[in-house]
Design a protein around this motif. Structure first.
Motif, short mmCIF file in Angstrom:
data_model
loop_
_atom_site.label_atom_id
_atom_site.label_comp_id
_atom_site.label_asym_id
_atom_site.label_seq_id
_atom_site.Cartn_x
_atom_site.Cartn_y
_atom_site.Cartn_z
N GLN A 175 32.52 56.86 1.12
CA GLN A 175 33.48 57.18 2.35
C GLN A 175 34.95 56.68 2.04
OE1 GLN A 175 32.32 54.59 5.55
NE2 GLN A 175 30.59 56.06 6.23
N ARG A 218 37.80 59.73 1.71
CA ARG A 218 38.98 59.59 2.42
C ARG A 218 40.22 59.79 1.57
NH1 ARG A 218 36.41 55.75 5.75
NH2 ARG A 218 36.50 54.13 4.16
N GLY A 230 31.60 59.30 8.00
CA GLY A 230 32.62 58.38 7.97
C GLY A 230 32.60 56.97 8.73
#
Length: 414
Positions: free
Chosen positions: A304, A308, A189
């Motif tokens: 990413q 999330r 990340g």
């Protein structure tokens, strides 16, 4: 984060990265500029559903990785050939006459076949015959198979140690480290920058080194339970079971890339340790090459952001709205519902309302709530509180449930 699915390989002064049906090769040219080439490769699994079955897909993935690997290695080496054109050998002339424009593809196929044959000869057949020297000490087939496996693993580690001492291979291993660190940066990340990549690990569970070690280890397990008294039958079994062993190893690598369980991590340790030999710490110029290779075929920012969002949804889904009726008014406030005594009938009514989302109840502090309970709640006040809880939404079942709640509160005060 979940595995990104992107994989790669170190080449001569560069890195290849593959994502789905596209792969990119980034090479640092002799003039220090970075050359990036993007190609498409459609897997056999896209055309034939049977090729997506477990074990079978592992064999196909292994062969396809060798094809792409050989092709990209040849491409990267082309930047460092001598300027003077060498004369064609007799073999090259013959191949050119026989196969014409397909000559390069035929040579590549022969190279892959020869490589596989040599690998089987060194790491499968040679340990079998070497183990026969111990047959005079014991006639137990399982013990001999275990000795054979130990010889096989020792040969593999010795081979890696030997080639790691070659100067050209050391640089390839540095690019190998850059490849791993870059993928780890994305999957952890972090923003894909040289500084962030430098801080990441150069070990990765989905590495080809781990795959090869698993092939050696799983072969030990396979051949311990296969009983053939005849030496030549044992040799044939070693050759024929190579695709099966490769397929099983692929499935484990695939699982390891998406799992953090204790068992998976435990069995991944030897392969990760071996990567200390096949990877080296890269310099910033090598990391820059790896980053460009990733960005040519993979949108790491979208990946990413998606991870999330998925992680946030999983956290919300893991909460029980009935059990966690006490809700904070805001991130800065710590006021909670002092008590929400819903009977079983009310709970069931709330659960049946599929279209009504969980409500954020705006409540006063515990002290204000205690004072409020001392006051008589008029019909108008009850209606206002009910409307506040509903936030303007109308649902007959919810209205009835809340009426029961306020009646219960009034009776308790009386």
């Amino acid at each position: 984060m979940k595995s990104s699915g992107i994989g790669g390989q170190a080449v001569l002064e560069g890195v290849m990265m593959k994502n789905k049906d596209k792969y990119a090769v980034a090479v640092r040219r002799p003039d220090h500029k970075i050359e990036v080439k993007i190609e498409e490769y459609h897997s056999v699994g896209e055309k034939h559903p049977i090729a997506r079955f477990p074990i079978i897909r592992g064999v196909i993935a292994f062969i396809e990785s060798m094809v792409i690997g050989t092709k990209t290695l040849t491409y990267s080496a082309s930047f460092y050939e001598e300027e003077e054109e060498e004369k064609e050998s007799k073999l090259e002339k013959t191949m050119g006459k026989l196969f014409k424009e397909k000559a390069e593809a035929v040579v590549m196929a022969l190279t892959i076949i020869a490589s596989i044959a040599i690998a089987i000869g060194i790491f499968m057949i040679l340990p079998l015959f070497a183990a026969e020297f111990f047959s005079g000490l014991t006639d137990n087939i399982k013990i001999l198979a275990l000795v054979e496996g130990l010889i096989r693993i020792t040969l593999f580690i010795a081979y890696v140690l030997m080639i790691s001492q070659m100067q050209d291979i050391k640089r390839v291993f540095m690019y190998h480290g850059a490849e791993h660190k870059t993928i780890n940066c994305v999957e952890n990340g972090k923003e894909l920058t040289i500084e962030n990549v430098r801080e990441c690990s150069r070990q990765h569970k989905r590495c080809g080194t781990s795959f090869m070690f698993l092939v050696m280890f799983i072969s030990v397990v396979f051949f311990i339970f296969l009983r053939f008294d005849n030496l030549w039958m044992r040799m044939v079994s070693r050759i024929l079971l190579v695709p099966v062993i490769a397929g099983v190893s692929y499935e484990f690598i695939r699982l390891a890339g998406n799992s953090d369980s204790f068992l998976v991590n435990f069995f991944s340790k030897p392969g990760l340790w071996l990567q200390n030999l096949t990877t080296r710490e890269p310099d910033d110029a090598m990391i820059e090459v790896a980053i460009q290779s990733v960005e040519a075929v993979f949108d790491w920012r979208a990946y990413q952001e998606g991870e999330r969002q998925r992680s946030g949804k999983m956290k919300l889904l893991s909460k029980n709205p009935i059990e966690e009726a006490s809700v904070t008014k805001s991130n800065d406030e710590e006021d909670t519902l002092d008590g929400l005594f819903l009977n079983q009938e009310t709970k069931e009514t709330l659960q049946k309302s599929k279209q009504t989302k969980s409500k954020v109840v705006d409540l006063k502090s515990a002290r204000e709530a205690r004072r409020a309970r001392e006051l008589e709640t008029s019909s108008l006040e009850r209606d206002l509180q009910r409307d506040s809880l509903l936030d303007g939404e109308e649902d007959d079942e919810i209205l009835r449930a809340l009426d029961k709640f306020f009646i219960y509160e009034e009776n308790k005060r009386e």
